[in-house]
Motif scaffolding. Structure first.
Motif, PDB file in Angstrom:
ATOM      1  N   ARG A 194       0.998  -1.277  -0.063  1.00  0.00           N
ATOM      2  CA  ARG A 194       0.095  -0.209   0.000  1.00  0.00           C
ATOM      3  C   ARG A 194       0.899   1.360   0.105  1.00  0.00           C
ATOM      4  O   ARG A 194       0.613   2.138  -0.801  1.00  0.00           O
ATOM      5  CB  ARG A 194      -0.831   0.015   1.287  1.00  0.00           C
ATOM      6  CG  ARG A 194      -1.776   1.101   1.156  1.00  0.00           C
ATOM      7  CD  ARG A 194      -2.938   0.937   1.958  1.00  0.00           C
ATOM      8  NE  ARG A 194      -3.998   1.908   1.965  1.00  0.00           N
ATOM      9  CZ  ARG A 194      -5.065   2.295   2.291  1.00  0.00           C
ATOM     10  NH1 ARG A 194      -5.616   1.180   2.954  1.00  0.00           N
ATOM     11  NH2 ARG A 194      -5.948   3.244   2.183  1.00  0.00           N
ATOM     12  N   ASP A 198       0.986   4.247  -2.790  1.00  0.00           N
ATOM     13  CA  ASP A 198       0.870   5.611  -2.371  1.00  0.00           C
ATOM     14  C   ASP A 198       1.867   6.421  -2.974  1.00  0.00           C
ATOM     15  O   ASP A 198       1.708   7.448  -3.512  1.00  0.00           O
ATOM     16  CB  ASP A 198       0.695   5.879  -0.926  1.00  0.00           C
ATOM     17  CG  ASP A 198      -0.742   5.297  -0.425  1.00  0.00           C
ATOM     18  OD1 ASP A 198      -1.683   5.295  -0.949  1.00  0.00           O
ATOM     19  OD2 ASP A 198      -0.681   5.133   0.843  1.00  0.00           O
ATOM     20  N   GLY A 201       1.564   7.228  -6.606  1.00  0.00           N
ATOM     21  CA  GLY A 201       0.560   8.330  -6.869  1.00  0.00           C
ATOM     22  C   GLY A 201       0.987   9.581  -6.345  1.00  0.00           C
ATOM     23  O   GLY A 201       0.049  10.381  -6.084  1.00  0.00           O
ATOM     24  N   LEU A 202       2.349   9.731  -5.736  1.00  0.00           N
ATOM     25  CA  LEU A 202       2.467  11.099  -4.876  1.00  0.00           C
ATOM     26  C   LEU A 202       2.838  11.993  -5.864  1.00  0.00           C
ATOM     27  O   LEU A 202       3.879  11.716  -6.951  1.00  0.00           O
ATOM     28  CB  LEU A 202       3.685  10.585  -3.987  1.00  0.00           C
ATOM     29  CG  LEU A 202       3.993  12.034  -3.209  1.00  0.00           C
ATOM     30  CD1 LEU A 202       3.127  12.500  -2.152  1.00  0.00           C
ATOM     31  CD2 LEU A 202       5.358  11.556  -2.533  1.00  0.00           C
ATOM     32  N   VAL A 203       2.341  13.187  -5.698  1.00  0.00           N
ATOM     33  CA  VAL A 203       2.779  14.261  -6.745  1.00  0.00           C
ATOM     34  C   VAL A 203       3.631  15.316  -5.784  1.00  0.00           C
ATOM     35  O   VAL A 203       2.961  15.679  -4.989  1.00  0.00           O
ATOM     36  CB  VAL A 203       1.386  14.965  -7.420  1.00  0.00           C
ATOM     37  CG1 VAL A 203       1.938  16.212  -8.236  1.00  0.00           C
ATOM     38  CG2 VAL A 203       0.949  13.991  -8.325  1.00  0.00           C
TER      39      VAL A 203
ATOM     40  N   VAL B   3     -11.105   4.671   5.031  1.00  0.00           N
ATOM     41  CA  VAL B   3     -10.661   5.487   3.963  1.00  0.00           C
ATOM     42  C   VAL B   3     -11.285   4.624   2.775  1.00  0.00           C
ATOM     43  O   VAL B   3     -10.918   3.480   2.597  1.00  0.00           O
ATOM     44  CB  VAL B   3      -9.331   5.486   4.123  1.00  0.00           C
ATOM     45  CG1 VAL B   3      -8.591   6.057   2.677  1.00  0.00           C
ATOM     46  CG2 VAL B   3      -8.835   6.151   5.242  1.00  0.00           C
ATOM     47  N   GLU B   5     -11.490   3.653  -1.223  1.00  0.00           N
ATOM     48  CA  GLU B   5     -10.705   3.706  -2.293  1.00  0.00           C
ATOM     49  C   GLU B   5     -11.729   3.323  -3.661  1.00  0.00           C
ATOM     50  O   GLU B   5     -12.649   2.442  -3.436  1.00  0.00           O
ATOM     51  CB  GLU B   5      -9.705   2.648  -2.428  1.00  0.00           C
ATOM     52  CG  GLU B   5      -8.455   2.926  -1.420  1.00  0.00           C
ATOM     53  CD  GLU B   5      -7.584   4.121  -1.762  1.00  0.00           C
ATOM     54  OE1 GLU B   5      -7.461   4.492  -2.939  1.00  0.00           O
ATOM     55  OE2 GLU B   5      -6.748   4.674  -1.106  1.00  0.00           O
ATOM     56  N   ASN B  37       4.160  14.314 -13.725  1.00  0.00           N
ATOM     57  CA  ASN B  37       3.358  14.106 -12.077  1.00  0.00           C
ATOM     58  C   ASN B  37       2.261  15.181 -12.473  1.00  0.00           C
ATOM     59  O   ASN B  37       1.192  14.889 -11.841  1.00  0.00           O
ATOM     60  CB  ASN B  37       4.534  14.837 -11.257  1.00  0.00           C
ATOM     61  CG  ASN B  37       5.106  13.472 -10.619  1.00  0.00           C
ATOM     62  OD1 ASN B  37       4.713  12.374 -10.887  1.00  0.00           O
ATOM     63  ND2 ASN B  37       6.119  13.770  -9.725  1.00  0.00           N
ATOM     64  N   VAL B  40      -0.617  13.608 -14.152  1.00  0.00           N
ATOM     65  CA  VAL B  40      -1.173  12.559 -12.964  1.00  0.00           C
ATOM     66  C   VAL B  40      -2.206  13.212 -12.064  1.00  0.00           C
ATOM     67  O   VAL B  40      -3.320  12.913 -11.932  1.00  0.00           O
ATOM     68  CB  VAL B  40       0.016  11.844 -12.142  1.00  0.00           C
ATOM     69  CG1 VAL B  40      -0.806  11.066 -11.104  1.00  0.00           C
ATOM     70  CG2 VAL B  40       0.646  10.937 -12.862  1.00  0.00           C
ATOM     71  N   LEU B  41      -1.982  14.612 -11.548  1.00  0.00           N
ATOM     72  CA  LEU B  41      -2.819  15.350 -10.596  1.00  0.00           C
ATOM     73  C   LEU B  41      -3.763  15.944 -11.338  1.00  0.00           C
ATOM     74  O   LEU B  41      -4.937  15.580 -11.054  1.00  0.00           O
ATOM     75  CB  LEU B  41      -1.844  16.655 -10.037  1.00  0.00           C
ATOM     76  CG  LEU B  41      -2.665  17.467  -9.089  1.00  0.00           C
ATOM     77  CD1 LEU B  41      -2.966  16.990  -8.129  1.00  0.00           C
ATOM     78  CD2 LEU B  41      -1.661  18.846  -9.013  1.00  0.00           C
ATOM     79  N   ARG B  45      -5.400  11.119 -11.059  1.00  0.00           N
ATOM     80  CA  ARG B  45      -4.637   9.803 -10.682  1.00  0.00           C
ATOM     81  C   ARG B  45      -3.869   9.897  -9.393  1.00  0.00           C
ATOM     82  O   ARG B  45      -3.290   8.901  -9.320  1.00  0.00           O
ATOM     83  CB  ARG B  45      -4.134   9.047 -12.051  1.00  0.00           C
ATOM     84  CG  ARG B  45      -5.099   8.593 -13.158  1.00  0.00           C
ATOM     85  CD  ARG B  45      -4.213   8.140 -14.479  1.00  0.00           C
ATOM     86  NE  ARG B  45      -3.816   9.007 -15.108  1.00  0.00           N
ATOM     87  CZ  ARG B  45      -2.275   9.313 -15.295  1.00  0.00           C
ATOM     88  NH1 ARG B  45      -1.529   8.463 -14.689  1.00  0.00           N
ATOM     89  NH2 ARG B  45      -2.054  10.114 -16.050  1.00  0.00           N
ATOM     90  N   ALA B  46      -3.704  10.924  -8.944  1.00  0.00           N
ATOM     91  CA  ALA B  46      -2.780  11.168  -7.858  1.00  0.00           C
ATOM     92  C   ALA B  46      -3.419  10.433  -6.623  1.00  0.00           C
ATOM     93  O   ALA B  46      -4.622  10.581  -6.361  1.00  0.00           O
ATOM     94  CB  ALA B  46      -2.404  12.546  -7.548  1.00  0.00           C
ATOM     95  N   ARG B  47      -2.677   9.865  -5.811  1.00  0.00           N
ATOM     96  CA  ARG B  47      -3.199   9.339  -4.469  1.00  0.00           C
ATOM     97  C   ARG B  47      -2.728  10.058  -3.382  1.00  0.00           C
ATOM     98  O   ARG B  47      -3.361   9.933  -2.312  1.00  0.00           O
ATOM     99  CB  ARG B  47      -2.470   7.774  -4.165  1.00  0.00           C
ATOM    100  CG  ARG B  47      -2.978   7.144  -5.348  1.00  0.00           C
ATOM    101  CD  ARG B  47      -2.246   5.631  -5.291  1.00  0.00           C
ATOM    102  NE  ARG B  47      -2.538   4.968  -4.193  1.00  0.00           N
ATOM    103  CZ  ARG B  47      -3.412   4.033  -3.884  1.00  0.00           C
ATOM    104  NH1 ARG B  47      -4.220   3.678  -4.828  1.00  0.00           N
ATOM    105  NH2 ARG B  47      -3.618   3.526  -2.720  1.00  0.00           N
ATOM    106  N   ALA B  48      -1.761  10.909  -3.388  1.00  0.00           N
ATOM    107  CA  ALA B  48      -1.365  11.868  -2.608  1.00  0.00           C
ATOM    108  C   ALA B  48      -0.418  13.136  -3.184  1.00  0.00           C
ATOM    109  O   ALA B  48       0.057  13.084  -4.413  1.00  0.00           O
ATOM    110  CB  ALA B  48      -0.354  11.227  -1.429  1.00  0.00           C
ATOM    111  N   VAL B  49      -0.645  14.318  -2.612  1.00  0.00           N
ATOM    112  CA  VAL B  49      -0.200  15.501  -3.152  1.00  0.00           C
ATOM    113  C   VAL B  49       0.912  16.102  -1.978  1.00  0.00           C
ATOM    114  O   VAL B  49       0.187  16.263  -0.936  1.00  0.00           O
ATOM    115  CB  VAL B  49      -0.891  16.579  -3.393  1.00  0.00           C
ATOM    116  CG1 VAL B  49      -0.352  17.684  -4.193  1.00  0.00           C
ATOM    117  CG2 VAL B  49      -2.079  15.686  -4.277  1.00  0.00           C
ATOM    118  N   ARG B  50       2.064  16.577  -2.246  1.00  0.00           N
ATOM    119  CA  ARG B  50       2.820  17.193  -1.139  1.00  0.00           C
ATOM    120  C   ARG B  50       2.391  18.513  -0.818  1.00  0.00           C
ATOM    121  O   ARG B  50       1.952  19.233  -1.838  1.00  0.00           O
ATOM    122  CB  ARG B  50       4.244  17.272  -1.437  1.00  0.00           C
ATOM    123  CG  ARG B  50       5.084  15.804  -1.746  1.00  0.00           C
ATOM    124  CD  ARG B  50       6.545  16.092  -1.707  1.00  0.00           C
ATOM    125  NE  ARG B  50       7.318  15.041  -1.760  1.00  0.00           N
ATOM    126  CZ  ARG B  50       7.460  14.210  -2.921  1.00  0.00           C
ATOM    127  NH1 ARG B  50       7.098  14.636  -4.156  1.00  0.00           N
ATOM    128  NH2 ARG B  50       8.355  13.017  -2.834  1.00  0.00           N
TER     129      ARG B  50
END
Lengths: 203, 76
Positions: A194, A198, A201-203, B3, B5, B37, B40-41, B45-50
């Motif tokens: 997992r 993650d 898919g992190l941007v 959560v 999905e 990237n 993707v955003l 399709r992004a799963r997390a963004v900083r």
């Protein structure tokens, strides 16, 4: 000579030679299991020899008696039951066939997992599924097969029609702990899978 | 609350870029993130963004996080 940190770390890392060694060891394990659990009993059946079975019954130890050494009056003895019927042979073979199938499937799962780790694909759904199957095989399969073996042995011993003898049911409860350990490792791999998803898919 | 999905976060980068007459490549250049990237955003399709990426994108586009991202209502 002091080993560098990288050299020490590389000792713990799985590489191609580990994968080959694992393939050899797991193949030999499967072949030896098939030989001892299926082929040898089949050969004994074909050549008209008896079924080898462990039973619990009276034990004589004259030399210990002469030496004045105390011992149990009953114990586990390996015996050869002569002239068993075909149904008794099949009953005796069934647990061995199941053990061989379980060992073959378990070894295959372990080898594929090793190959995936060596190939840099440690954290994947396939690895998690394989480890879960392996954990269940060890935790439940080993005790269940122990009971099946014991039940088959009881029937073989009962065919002797000697009331003072009884079979042995050897349930390997430690397999539950070993299987649980594999399931815990599978859960760790699931968390790793997992985290990797993650990260991808992190941007 | 568990959560779910897949997520229901929708990115409005397309609309923001169009309103400012800016291309994705130009935004990537200004923000310091690869076009891949940002794509993707943009395509959800992004799963997390900083937080640093969000900050840089909002700075360049002169918007708030709420202008960039929204959560769709759950489907019945």
């Amino acid at each position: 000579m002091v080993r560098s940190r990288a050299a020490v770390r590389s000792l713990w890392e799985l590489d191609r030679s580990d994968r080959v060694a694992a393939a050899v060891i797991l193949t030999v394990t499967t072949v030896m299991t098939a030989a001892t659990q299926v082929i040898v009993p089949l050969w004994r059946w074909v050549t008209g020899r008896g079924i080898v079975v462990d039973y619990v019954g009276p034990v004589d130890a004259p030399r210990l008696d002469v030496a004045g050494v105390a011992h149990d009056a009953e114990g586990t003895v390996r015996a050869v039951v002569p002239g068993p019927s075909a149904s008794l042979w099949l009953l005796d073979l069934a647990p061995g066939v199941l053990v061989t199938v379980f060992v073959a499937v378990g070894c295959w799962m372990l080898w594929r997992t090793t190959a995936d780790i060596v190939g840099g694909e440690a954290f994947g759904t396939r690895t998690v599924v394989r480890l879960r199957v392996l954990g269940v095989l060890v935790a439940l399969g080993v005790p269940v097969l122990g009971v099946l073996r014991g039940v088959a042995d009881l029937q073989v011993v009962a065919s002797l029609d000697l009331p003072e003898l009884t079979g042995v049911i050897d349930v390997r409860w430690e397999a539950l702990v070993a299987g649980f350990l594999v399931l815990v490792v599978a859960e760790a791999f699931r968390a790793g899978t997992r985290m990797r998803e993650d990260l991808e898919g992190l941007v | 609350m568990p959560v779910d999905e897949p997520h229901r976060v929708h990115c409005h980068l397309d609309e923001l870029l169009e309103a400012r007459g800016m291309t994705l490549a130009a935004l990537a250049e200004a923000v310091g993130v690869t076009v891949v990237n940002l794509s993707v955003l943009k395509n959800d399709r992004a799963r997390a963004v900083r937080f640093s990426t969000l900050t840089a994108v909002c700075d360049v586009l002169d918007c708030q996080v709420g202008d960039l991202l929204s959560v769709s209502p759950p489907q019945a």
